[in-house]
Design a protein around this motif. Structure first.
Motif: not given
Length: 336
Positions: A250-271
Motif C-alpha cells: 500500500a505504501l509503494l502504491a501511495g508513493l508511486r501514485h503521488g497523492r495524499g498524506f502517507l503516515g505510518a506508526l511504529g518504533s524507530r526499529r520498525t521504521q
C-alpha cells in the motif's frame, strides 16, 4: 441533476462555456455553508445539463433558469425562500439572496472540475458584475485560467486567496481588490482519514477526525488498503497502524501514485526495517520522504487520545505548509 464536476468538466463538448450561479449576497437562512455553486452546460444534442445546488436546493428552480441565461451573458437576480420551504430544505429560517450568474470559459470550468475531483484547493474569483472571471487550482493555487481584466487585479486576487488558503477552510468572500469589487469562492477539500489497523489508537483517530469534521474509514486487508490508496486525492490521509510488512504494498502504491498524506506508526526499529524493504523494492531516498513515520508531532503524547492529536496535528501542518512550533515563538499573525 448531474454531478457538478461532470458539468464543469465538459462532457462531449469541453470547449463550450459553462453558466455558473453563485450567492453574491444573502440575508437570513441561518448558518450557510460557503462555496455555493450551480452550473449549467449545453450538450451537442442541444440539451442543457445542470449540476450543483444553492442553499440545499432551496433556490435550484430559479437558479437553474438563471444558469441557462448565464451561458451567454452575466446577470443578477433576487430570490426569496419562504419559511416552510427553507425549513424543508434544511435551512434554519426564511431568507433572501442576490444571485450572480456569469459564463465561465470551458478551460477554466474544466480546471475547476479537476480541482474538485483531485482533492486540491480550487478558487473562482469574478467581478461582481460577472464580466470577468479567474480560476486558480492546486495545492498553492499556482495554476491559473482566465483573467479579471488586468495583471494587477489578478495578482491582488492571488495574494488575497493565499491568505484565505492559510486558514485551511472553504470560504466565500466579497472584497475590494485593486479598486475592484470581486466575489471570491475558495474550496478547500476536507481531509478523509483511512485508518489501517484496530485498537484504541484507531478508535481515538476516528474520534479526532469526527471532531475536525473529517471523513474517516477503516481497512484491514492489504488489498483493500492498496486499492483505497491508489484512488487517493491530495485530501486523503493514510495512517498505517499495522506493522505487517505486507502493507508495504500500500505504501509503494501511495508513493508511486503521488497523492495524499502517507503516515505510518511504529518504533524507530520498525521504521528502519520498513525503509530498507522499500529501498530494496526500488523506492528512492527522495520518494521515502513522502512517508511520515513515525507519524505525528513530538507533543509528548502518552495515551491513544494524545497520540491521535499529534497525528492530526502533523497532517494539518503538512497541508498548510507550516513548520510546527509554539505560537508564542512565532512572529506571524495568529490564526493566519
Amino acid at each position: 441533476m448531474t454531478e457538478l464536476s461532470e458539468v464543469l468538466a465538459g462532457g462531449d463538448d469541453p470547449a463550450a462555456p459553462v453558466g455558473v450561479v453563485r450567492v453574491l449576497a444573502r440575508h437570513g437562512f441561518g448558518v450557510v455553508e460557503p462555496g455555493q455553486l450551480l452550473a449549467a452546460r449545453g450538450t451537442l444534442m442541444g440539451e442543457i445539463v445542470t449540476g450543483g445546488d444553492l442553499l440545499r436546493g432551496a433556490l435550484d428552480t430559479s437558479a437553474t433558469e438563471l444558469a441557462r441565461t448565464a451561458l451567454s451573458a452575466p446577470g443578477t437576480q433576487e430570490a426569496h425562500v419562504a419559511e416552510d420551504d427553507a425549513v424543508a430544505a434544511g435551512l434554519a429560517c426564511a431568507g433572501g439572496a442576490t444571485l450572480l450568474a456569469h459564463p465561465l470559459p470551458g478551460d477554466a470550468a474544466a480546471a475547476l472540475a479537476r480541482g474538485f475531483t483531485q482533492g486540491v484547493p480550487a478558487a473562482l474569483v469574478s467581478t461582481v458584475d460577472g464580466t470577468a472571471a479567474l480560476v486558480l487550482v492546486g495545492a498553492d493555487l499556482a495554476e491559473r485560467h482566465g483573467t479579471l481584466g488586468s495583471t494587477d487585479l489578478d495578482t491582488a486576487a492571488a495574494e488575497h486567496l493565499a491568505g484565505l488558503l492559510r486558514r485551511g477552510a472553504t470560504v466565500t468572500d466579497r472584497a475590494e481588490l485593486a479598486g475592484t469589487d470581486v466575489l471570491v469562492d475558495l474550496w478547500v477539500p476536507v481531509p478523509s482519514l483511512l485508518v489501517v489497523g484496530a485498537g484504541a489508537l484507531g478508535e481515538a483517530l476516528a474520534a479526532q477526525a469526527a471532531v475536525l469534521g473529517w471523513g474517516c474509514r477503516t481497512a484491514s486487508t492489504v488489498a483493500e488498503t492498496t486499492a483505497a490508496v491508489e484512488a487517493f486525492t491530495d485530501a486523503d490521509v493514510l495512517v498505517l497502524l499495522d506493522h505487517d510488512p505486507a502493507f508495504d504494498e500500500a505504501l509503494l502504491a501511495g508513493l508511486r501514485h503521488g497523492r495524499g498524506f502517507l503516515g505510518a506508526l511504529g518504533s524507530r526499529r520498525t521504521q528502519a526495517a520498513r525503509r530498507e524493504r522499500l529501498l530494496a523494492a526500488g523506492i528512492t531516498e527522495a520518494q521515502l520522504a513522502g512517508i511520515h513515520g513515525p507519524v505525528g508531532l513530538d507533543l509528548g503524547a502518552r495515551t491513544p487520545a494524545e497520540t491521535a492529536v499529534s497525528v492530526v496535528a502533523e497532517v494539518l501542518a503538512v497541508r498548510s505548509g507550516r513548520d510546527p512550533g509554539a505560537l508564542s515563538a512565532g512572529g506571524g499573525q495568529i490564526g493566519a
